[in-house]
Design a protein around this motif. Structure first.
Motif, PDB file in Angstrom:
ATOM      1  N   PHE A 300     -17.588  64.362  32.481  1.00 44.49           N
ATOM      2  CA  PHE A 300     -18.246  63.076  32.679  1.00 44.49           C
ATOM      3  C   PHE A 300     -17.693  62.016  31.720  1.00 44.49           C
ATOM      4  O   PHE A 300     -17.756  60.820  32.000  1.00 44.49           O
ATOM      5  N   GLU A 301     -17.195  62.445  30.568  1.00 45.84           N
ATOM      6  CA  GLU A 301     -16.553  61.496  29.661  1.00 45.84           C
ATOM      7  C   GLU A 301     -15.349  60.868  30.362  1.00 45.84           C
ATOM      8  O   GLU A 301     -15.117  59.652  30.263  1.00 45.84           O
ATOM      9  N   ASN A 302     -14.611  61.694  31.067  1.00 45.95           N
ATOM     10  CA  ASN A 302     -13.440  61.215  31.815  1.00 45.95           C
ATOM     11  C   ASN A 302     -13.878  60.247  32.921  1.00 45.95           C
ATOM     12  O   ASN A 302     -13.271  59.192  33.119  1.00 45.95           O
ATOM     13  N   SER A 303     -14.952  60.609  33.631  1.00 47.22           N
ATOM     14  CA  SER A 303     -15.450  59.756  34.715  1.00 47.22           C
ATOM     15  C   SER A 303     -15.915  58.398  34.181  1.00 47.22           C
ATOM     16  O   SER A 303     -15.664  57.356  34.797  1.00 47.22           O
ATOM     17  N   ALA A 304     -16.594  58.424  33.021  1.00 43.18           N
ATOM     18  CA  ALA A 304     -17.065  57.167  32.429  1.00 43.18           C
ATOM     19  C   ALA A 304     -15.886  56.306  31.984  1.00 43.18           C
ATOM     20  O   ALA A 304     -15.882  55.078  32.192  1.00 43.18           O
ATOM     21  N   LYS A 305     -14.880  56.931  31.389  1.00 42.50           N
ATOM     22  CA  LYS A 305     -13.687  56.185  30.955  1.00 42.50           C
ATOM     23  C   LYS A 305     -12.980  55.543  32.152  1.00 42.50           C
ATOM     24  O   LYS A 305     -12.504  54.405  32.083  1.00 42.50           O
ATOM     25  N   THR A 306     -12.917  56.309  33.238  1.00 42.47           N
ATOM     26  CA  THR A 306     -12.260  55.789  34.444  1.00 42.47           C
ATOM     27  C   THR A 306     -12.979  54.560  34.961  1.00 42.47           C
ATOM     28  O   THR A 306     -12.357  53.553  35.332  1.00 42.47           O
ATOM     29  N   ASN A 307     -14.314  54.612  34.979  1.00 38.43           N
ATOM     30  CA  ASN A 307     -15.081  53.453  35.461  1.00 38.43           C
ATOM     31  C   ASN A 307     -14.946  52.274  34.497  1.00 38.43           C
ATOM     32  O   ASN A 307     -14.887  51.117  34.924  1.00 38.43           O
ATOM     33  N   ASN A 308     -14.887  52.570  33.181  1.00 38.73           N
ATOM     34  CA  ASN A 308     -14.699  51.501  32.196  1.00 38.73           C
ATOM     35  C   ASN A 308     -13.396  50.738  32.454  1.00 38.73           C
ATOM     36  O   ASN A 308     -13.347  49.510  32.371  1.00 38.73           O
ATOM     37  N   LYS A 309     -12.335  51.500  32.752  1.00 29.93           N
ATOM     38  CA  LYS A 309     -11.030  50.865  33.010  1.00 29.93           C
ATOM     39  C   LYS A 309     -11.089  49.983  34.251  1.00 29.93           C
ATOM     40  O   LYS A 309     -10.473  48.915  34.302  1.00 29.93           O
ATOM     41  N   LYS A 310     -11.827  50.452  35.243  1.00 28.85           N
ATOM     42  CA  LYS A 310     -11.972  49.644  36.462  1.00 28.85           C
ATOM     43  C   LYS A 310     -12.726  48.347  36.156  1.00 28.85           C
ATOM     44  O   LYS A 310     -12.385  47.285  36.686  1.00 28.85           O
ATOM     45  N   LEU A 311     -13.740  48.430  35.299  1.00 25.21           N
ATOM     46  CA  LEU A 311     -14.485  47.228  34.927  1.00 25.21           C
ATOM     47  C   LEU A 311     -13.585  46.254  34.173  1.00 25.21           C
ATOM     48  O   LEU A 311     -13.624  45.039  34.422  1.00 25.21           O
ATOM     49  N   GLU A 312     -12.772  46.794  33.303  1.00 27.28           N
ATOM     50  CA  GLU A 312     -11.881  45.937  32.502  1.00 27.28           C
ATOM     51  C   GLU A 312     -10.871  45.197  33.380  1.00 27.28           C
ATOM     52  O   GLU A 312     -10.500  44.060  33.093  1.00 27.28           O
ATOM     53  N   SER A 313     -10.439  45.877  34.432  1.00 31.72           N
ATOM     54  CA  SER A 313      -9.416  45.273  35.293  1.00 31.72           C
ATOM     55  C   SER A 313     -10.012  44.608  36.539  1.00 31.72           C
ATOM     56  O   SER A 313      -9.275  44.250  37.462  1.00 31.72           O
ATOM     57  N   ASN A 314     -11.365  44.460  36.530  1.00 31.53           N
ATOM     58  CA  ASN A 314     -12.062  43.848  37.678  1.00 31.53           C
ATOM     59  C   ASN A 314     -11.750  44.562  38.993  1.00 31.53           C
ATOM     60  O   ASN A 314     -11.627  43.942  40.054  1.00 31.53           O
ATOM     61  N   ASP A 315     -11.587  45.859  38.901  1.00 32.74           N
ATOM     62  CA  ASP A 315     -11.333  46.678  40.084  1.00 32.74           C
ATOM     63  C   ASP A 315     -12.620  46.770  40.903  1.00 32.74           C
ATOM     64  O   ASP A 315     -13.668  47.185  40.393  1.00 32.74           O
ATOM     65  N   ALA A 316     -12.538  46.419  42.173  1.00 33.90           N
ATOM     66  CA  ALA A 316     -13.731  46.386  43.024  1.00 33.90           C
ATOM     67  C   ALA A 316     -14.306  47.776  43.282  1.00 33.90           C
ATOM     68  O   ALA A 316     -15.451  47.905  43.732  1.00 33.90           O
ATOM     69  N   SER A 317     -13.537  48.830  42.998  1.00 28.06           N
ATOM     70  CA  SER A 317     -14.038  50.177  43.235  1.00 28.06           C
ATOM     71  C   SER A 317     -14.899  50.709  42.085  1.00 28.06           C
ATOM     72  O   SER A 317     -15.409  51.825  42.157  1.00 28.06           O
ATOM     73  N   ALA A 318     -15.053  49.902  41.022  1.00 27.76           N
ATOM     74  CA  ALA A 318     -15.980  50.301  39.952  1.00 27.76           C
ATOM     75  C   ALA A 318     -17.390  50.407  40.523  1.00 27.76           C
ATOM     76  O   ALA A 318     -17.729  49.713  41.488  1.00 27.76           O
TER      77      ALA A 318
END
Length: 481
Positions: A300-318
């Protein structure tokens, strides 16, 4: 593990299922092996005969199924006479597919599953004991604790892929806002009273919404995960005590039920907890609606990091409405002064046989394939994807050159829980284990869901479990204290 959905078309599913059914239980290429001797050792000449091993595998890690072609190719390079034929399955379909094939007497040679399923399939007579074909160097490659989970009695029924701890996970920012010393908890654990007070502090009213201190997925069969994980830390690490008496009739069980109900009555968990499924509780965590979530796994740490990166890059899949989260691994609390006994989950590659006795050559080949999947490069890649600890020397060596981005504090917390993990019990007879599983399905799960929903009291559930246990195991077969 957090299961990632994989869509498989019905046409592909049907085609692959037919392939498995036609190839299982001996391998089509091995049926004519004249030198076969059931249960014995294959001769060097016979071991070079062509053979096909079938495997039914879910998305064990986020990228696992993307590597199936390469896995089959690498296996064939190592064993040129052998073909590893993999059928992918989603987590949702995995159990139904396997049970259908087992009930038809034609399971795949290898299927991924939990070690807790061994008694069930053993009773059906289609699990294959590979003790006599497991090479000593394979056995010695493993850490002892996870390998023992794949045993029942004197039999070895496959190789484990990983040993994980069912932990809980916290939002670092919210934990610190509530004044919780999460590093201390990671290193020493916490009692129920400490945990109860901590999650009370985590309840916050914000913008007209409630942020809960703790949310655990409990909808459907997930409820038994919650209860089972906590029961191990309440002085009942197994469904049976050392005298083979059913343990959940102890008064410690009643105390545990009261403690868990109190967390809802405190307002630290939502009143609608019984309707929270796994996806919902993770969404609530990422969107800031809860401070601590469960059950938690290292990945889940990996999953949270992945979502954080999407938020940082304004990725709509966050995840919609999500906030940046630093995921903190936390141990579940201990109850009533009990010693910590953290719930270990050991999943791996179970080995099956069909109704027809497999040839010795095919049996040895199935063991080769199971070990190949569970060790070395395949295991190192998969477990790194999962943020799981490696359990073989060969995987640890392969992982040395693989980069992984984990918080060192979380690694230490997992190590602490692994050192205090519940050890395997291979001495519990399959018949007793199967009865306990039936009682769990028919009585414990519905009663616990009713308890979480506020429809019955802890005392009522305890009496119902005790009555069902007495009927299943007899008055002398249950714990009385």
């Amino acid at each position: 593990m957090k299961r990632q959905k994989t869509v498989i078309t019905s046409v592909l599913t049907a085609t692959m299922a037919m392939s498995v059914l036609s190839a299982c239980g001996g391998g089509s290429d091995s049926k004519g092996a004249a030198s076969s001797s059931p249960g014995g050792s294959a001769s060097p000449a016979a071991s070079e005969a062509k053979d096909t091993i079938t495997a039914l595998l879910p998305p064990v890690s986020p990228n696992f199924q993307k590597t199936f072609d390469q896995i089959s190719k690498d296996f064939n390079t190592l064993y040129p006479n052998l073909t590893l034929k993999i059928e992918p399955a989603s987590w949702e379909d995995m159990k139904q597919k396997l049970d259908t094939q087992v009930n038809a007497g034609s399971p795949p040679d290898i299927a991924f599953g939990g070690s807790d399923g061994i008694p069930k399939y053993l009773q059906q007579g289609l699990l294959m004991d590979i003790t006599d074909v497991a090479k000593p160097e394979w056995v010695s490659d493993y850490d002892k604790a996870p390998l023992d989970y794949m045993r029942n009695g004197k039999g070895l029924y496959g190789f484990p892929a990983y040993m994980e701890i069912h932990a809980i996970g916290g939002n670092k920012k919210f934990l610190e806002q509530a004044g919780i010393d999460w590093k201390k908890v990671q290193q020493n654990g916490w009692t129920y009273d400490e945990f109860r007070q901590a999650i009370k502090k985590g309840v916050v009213q914000e913008n007209g919404k409630t942020r809960y201190g703790f949310v655990f997925a409990t909808k459907g069969v997930a409820s038994v995960d919650y209860l089972g994980i906590m029961a191990k830390n309440a002085g009942m690490p197994y469904a049976f005590d050392s005298n083979m008496k059913y343990a959940y009739t102890s008064k410690k069980y009643l105390g545990l039920l009261k403690d868990l109900r109190a967390l809802i009555d405190d307002g630290s968990m939502p009143k609608e907890l019984s309707s929270v499924d796994a996806g919902m509780r993770w969404n609530m965590f990422l969107t800031g609606q809860t401070m601590i979530t469960g059950k938690g796994l290292a990945v889940f740490e990996n999953s949270a990091k992945t979502n954080n990166k999407k938020l940082e890059s304004n990725d709509a899949s966050a995840v919609k409405g999500s906030v940046p989260v630093d995921y903190i691994v936390l141990p579940p609390p201990t109850f009533q002064g009990a010693k910590a006994s953290y719930a270990a989950v050991v999943d791996g590659y179970l080995t099956f046989r069909g109704k027809k006795e497999p040839t010795a050559e095919h049996k040895a080949n199935v063991a080769k394939a199971a070990y190949f999947l569970a060790s070395g490069k395949v295991a190192a890649t998969t477990n790194n994807d999962l943020f799981s600890a490696h359990i073989t020397k060969s995987a640890k060596k392969e992982a040395e050159g693989m980069k992984i981005d984990r918080m060192p504090e979380n690694i230490a917390a997992v190590d602490y829980m692994l050192k205090n993990a519940t050890p395997a019990r291979s001495d519990i007879p399959a018949e007793l284990a199967a009865k306990a599983l039936k009682l769990e399905t028919e009585t414990i799960v519905p009663k616990f869901q009713a308890l979480l929903a506020g429809e019955i009291t802890p005392d009522a559930m305890y009496e119902a479990v005790k009555a069902a246990a007495t009927q299943a195991f007899g008055a002398e077969g249950i714990v009385k204290d």
